[in-house]
Design a protein around this motif. Structure first.
Motif, PDB file in Angstrom:
ATOM      1  N   LEU A 185       8.666   0.667 -10.588  1.00  0.00           N
ATOM      2  CA  LEU A 185       7.674   0.562  -9.520  1.00  0.00           C
ATOM      3  C   LEU A 185       6.808   1.807  -9.468  1.00  0.00           C
ATOM      4  O   LEU A 185       7.322   2.932  -9.530  1.00  0.00           O
ATOM      5  N   ALA A 186       5.510   1.602  -9.322  1.00  0.00           N
ATOM      6  CA  ALA A 186       4.583   2.700  -9.035  1.00  0.00           C
ATOM      7  C   ALA A 186       4.089   2.487  -7.607  1.00  0.00           C
ATOM      8  O   ALA A 186       3.503   1.454  -7.290  1.00  0.00           O
ATOM      9  N   VAL A 187       4.366   3.459  -6.746  1.00  0.00           N
ATOM     10  CA  VAL A 187       3.980   3.353  -5.336  1.00  0.00           C
ATOM     11  C   VAL A 187       2.935   4.425  -5.051  1.00  0.00           C
ATOM     12  O   VAL A 187       3.145   5.610  -5.327  1.00  0.00           O
ATOM     13  N   SER A 188       1.811   4.040  -4.491  1.00  0.00           N
ATOM     14  CA  SER A 188       0.720   4.986  -4.220  1.00  0.00           C
ATOM     15  C   SER A 188       0.039   4.611  -2.912  1.00  0.00           C
ATOM     16  O   SER A 188       0.259   3.521  -2.365  1.00  0.00           O
ATOM     17  N   ALA A 189      -0.795   5.527  -2.416  1.00  0.00           N
ATOM     18  CA  ALA A 189      -1.583   5.278  -1.212  1.00  0.00           C
ATOM     19  C   ALA A 189      -3.037   5.586  -1.525  1.00  0.00           C
ATOM     20  O   ALA A 189      -3.332   6.534  -2.268  1.00  0.00           O
ATOM     21  N   ASP A 190      -3.929   4.795  -0.970  1.00  0.00           N
ATOM     22  CA  ASP A 190      -5.348   5.041  -1.206  1.00  0.00           C
ATOM     23  C   ASP A 190      -5.727   6.439  -0.720  1.00  0.00           C
ATOM     24  O   ASP A 190      -6.533   7.124  -1.358  1.00  0.00           O
ATOM     25  N   ARG A 191      -5.157   6.843   0.408  1.00  0.00           N
ATOM     26  CA  ARG A 191      -5.368   8.199   0.928  1.00  0.00           C
ATOM     27  C   ARG A 191      -4.025   8.716   1.416  1.00  0.00           C
ATOM     28  O   ARG A 191      -3.456   8.179   2.355  1.00  0.00           O
ATOM     29  N   ALA A 211      -5.500   5.159   9.053  1.00  0.00           N
ATOM     30  CA  ALA A 211      -4.883   4.058   8.307  1.00  0.00           C
ATOM     31  C   ALA A 211      -5.162   4.221   6.817  1.00  0.00           C
ATOM     32  O   ALA A 211      -6.183   4.789   6.410  1.00  0.00           O
ATOM     33  N   THR A 212      -4.240   3.739   6.021  1.00  0.00           N
ATOM     34  CA  THR A 212      -4.425   3.718   4.579  1.00  0.00           C
ATOM     35  C   THR A 212      -3.686   2.518   3.996  1.00  0.00           C
ATOM     36  O   THR A 212      -2.906   1.855   4.696  1.00  0.00           O
ATOM     37  N   VAL A 213      -3.921   2.265   2.729  1.00  0.00           N
ATOM     38  CA  VAL A 213      -3.279   1.138   2.038  1.00  0.00           C
ATOM     39  C   VAL A 213      -2.257   1.684   1.051  1.00  0.00           C
ATOM     40  O   VAL A 213      -2.577   2.498   0.190  1.00  0.00           O
ATOM     41  N   VAL A 271       0.057  -2.972   1.325  1.00  0.00           N
ATOM     42  CA  VAL A 271       0.323  -3.029   2.762  1.00  0.00           C
ATOM     43  C   VAL A 271      -0.495  -1.945   3.446  1.00  0.00           C
ATOM     44  O   VAL A 271      -0.528  -0.801   2.978  1.00  0.00           O
ATOM     45  N   THR A 272      -1.145  -2.286   4.542  1.00  0.00           N
ATOM     46  CA  THR A 272      -1.892  -1.299   5.326  1.00  0.00           C
ATOM     47  C   THR A 272      -0.956  -0.650   6.341  1.00  0.00           C
ATOM     48  O   THR A 272      -0.251  -1.352   7.077  1.00  0.00           O
ATOM     49  N   VAL A 273      -0.965   0.683   6.385  1.00  0.00           N
ATOM     50  CA  VAL A 273      -0.089   1.427   7.297  1.00  0.00           C
ATOM     51  C   VAL A 273      -0.923   2.386   8.128  1.00  0.00           C
ATOM     52  O   VAL A 273      -2.011   2.798   7.733  1.00  0.00           O
ATOM     53  N   GLY A 317      10.539   3.209  -5.384  1.00  0.00           N
ATOM     54  CA  GLY A 317       9.551   4.280  -5.527  1.00  0.00           C
ATOM     55  C   GLY A 317       9.030   4.651  -4.160  1.00  0.00           C
ATOM     56  O   GLY A 317       9.113   3.843  -3.219  1.00  0.00           O
ATOM     57  N   SER A 318       8.497   5.882  -4.024  1.00  0.00           N
ATOM     58  CA  SER A 318       8.085   6.361  -2.705  1.00  0.00           C
ATOM     59  C   SER A 318       6.727   7.054  -2.766  1.00  0.00           C
ATOM     60  O   SER A 318       6.279   7.497  -3.829  1.00  0.00           O
ATOM     61  N   VAL A 319       6.109   7.157  -1.586  1.00  0.00           N
ATOM     62  CA  VAL A 319       4.875   7.920  -1.409  1.00  0.00           C
ATOM     63  C   VAL A 319       4.887   8.507   0.001  1.00  0.00           C
ATOM     64  O   VAL A 319       5.410   7.887   0.929  1.00  0.00           O
ATOM     65  N   VAL A 320       4.345   9.714   0.144  1.00  0.00           N
ATOM     66  CA  VAL A 320       4.281  10.388   1.443  1.00  0.00           C
ATOM     67  C   VAL A 320       2.837  10.355   1.928  1.00  0.00           C
ATOM     68  O   VAL A 320       1.909  10.708   1.178  1.00  0.00           O
ATOM     69  N   VAL A 321       2.649   9.962   3.168  1.00  0.00           N
ATOM     70  CA  VAL A 321       1.325   9.912   3.791  1.00  0.00           C
ATOM     71  C   VAL A 321       1.371  10.779   5.047  1.00  0.00           C
ATOM     72  O   VAL A 321       2.277  10.619   5.876  1.00  0.00           O
TER      73      VAL A 321
END
Length: 333
Positions: A171-177, A186-188, A229-231, A262-266
């Motif tokens: 899994l590759a997990v990312s955030a637009d911002r 908010a970001t995706v 997913v939008t968070v 997989g993880s991402v920090v926002v």
């Protein structure tokens, strides 16, 4: 002798001769009865004895050897099926058959010698559940029961092991911002599997508190190749979002059947602008002691923020909330 006695004697002689010639006298009647009784007894004796019962002939064992193989000893969730190949060294003949069972004794398939399509060799598709292994047992015997291994006239036996390693992607997990602010909280979050997610697996996303944010099952064609997913993240906080590919998507993060994660920090740094504060008159006098203070933000002030003005004694002179559209881009007192 008188004539009358002579006539009676002659009549009795005639009666005896007729009795001897017809068998109707007492002597012949007894002989006939004895003959009939003996005939009945002889007939009953023949029926009671009958022909002797011979023991069944033993089945001559099949004299060949079995070569058992599989085209893919290791399968996965995307391609869970393998082909088991059974190759007898000589033709399997009646009354024998080839049969395949799981290690628990469940029959997977069989081929009778009467089936010309497989008596010289047989290919059987088999499948194994995700993250498990199975040993398939192959028999040549004169029976092929459905719920147990054959035991009658077993002439050959072989086995082969097949393992299913489950979903094998990453899994590759990312955030637009990954760095947000008060203006854009908010970001995706995007979850990208390296290979297609197939049933019974699903993708799910959780925050650092273990709260499920969302999930997508492989049966949903719109997300099995990728999912977003939008968070929203509150001001001056950060969140760690972890995505999973697993066989379940419970309310808390899955612990069983996990194939990848997989993880991402926002983070949200809050309002990130600056203020320009100016006075319309920096020097006043007794004749005109008033001056206007103009507060100009570098970016729009948004909720939950507000602008406020205080003097050197800490007394609030005035304020303007972001909900007031007349002052969120600038304000004067």
């Amino acid at each position: 002798m008188s004539q009358s006695r002579f006539d009676e004697a002659r009549s009795a002689g005639r009666r005896n001769r007729r009795a001897r010639s017809t068998g109707s006298g007492p002597q012949w009647g007894g002989r006939l009865r004895r003959a009939v009784v003996m005939g009945v007894c002889l007939a009953v004796g023949v029926l009671a004895v009958g022909p002797p019962v011979l023991p069944a002939e033993a089945v001559e064992p099949w004299a060949g050897l079995l070569d058992v193989s599989v085209d893919r000893p290791v399968v996965d969730a995307s391609e869970p099926e393998a082909v088991l190949r059974v190759a007898p060294s000589v033709r399997v003949t009646s009354p024998f058959s080839m049969s395949v069972y799981t290690s628990a004794g469940r029959r997977v398939g069989y081929c009778a010698a009467s089936n010309s399509a497989c008596r010289d060799g047989w290919d059987l598709p088999v499948s194994v559940g995700n993250s498990t292994a199975e040993v398939f047992e192959v028999f040549v015997a004169s029976e092929h029961p459905s719920g147990r291994f054959p035991t009658k006239d077993v002439s050959a036996r072989g086995s082969v092991r097949v393992e299913n390693v489950g979903w094998t992607g990453s899994l590759a997990v990312s955030a637009d911002r990954e760095l947000l602010d008060a203006s854009t909280a908010a970001t995706v979050v995007r979850v990208a599997p390296s290979i297609r997610v197939v049933a019974p697996y699903s993708m799910s996303l959780y925050d650092e508190a273990g709260k499920r944010v969302g999930y997508c099952q492989a049966s949903n064609s719109s997300c099995r190749d990728g999912w977003s997913v939008t968070v929203n993240v509150a001001n001056y906080t950060s969140k760690t979002y972890t995505a999973y590919v697993a066989t379940s998507h419970p309310a808390a993060p899955p612990s069983d059947g996990v194939a990848a994660s997989g993880s991402v920090v926002v983070a949200n740094q809050g309002w990130v602008g600056s203020l320009a504060v100016e006075a319309s008159r920096s020097v006043v006098d007794a004749w005109d002691p008033k001056s206007s203070i103009v507060v100009t933000p570098s970016i729009r002030v948004v909720a939950p923020y507000s602008m406020s003005l205080y003097d050197e004694a800490g007394k609030r002179v005035g304020y303007c909330q972001a909900s007031n559209s007349s002052c969120r881009d600038g304000w004067s007192v």
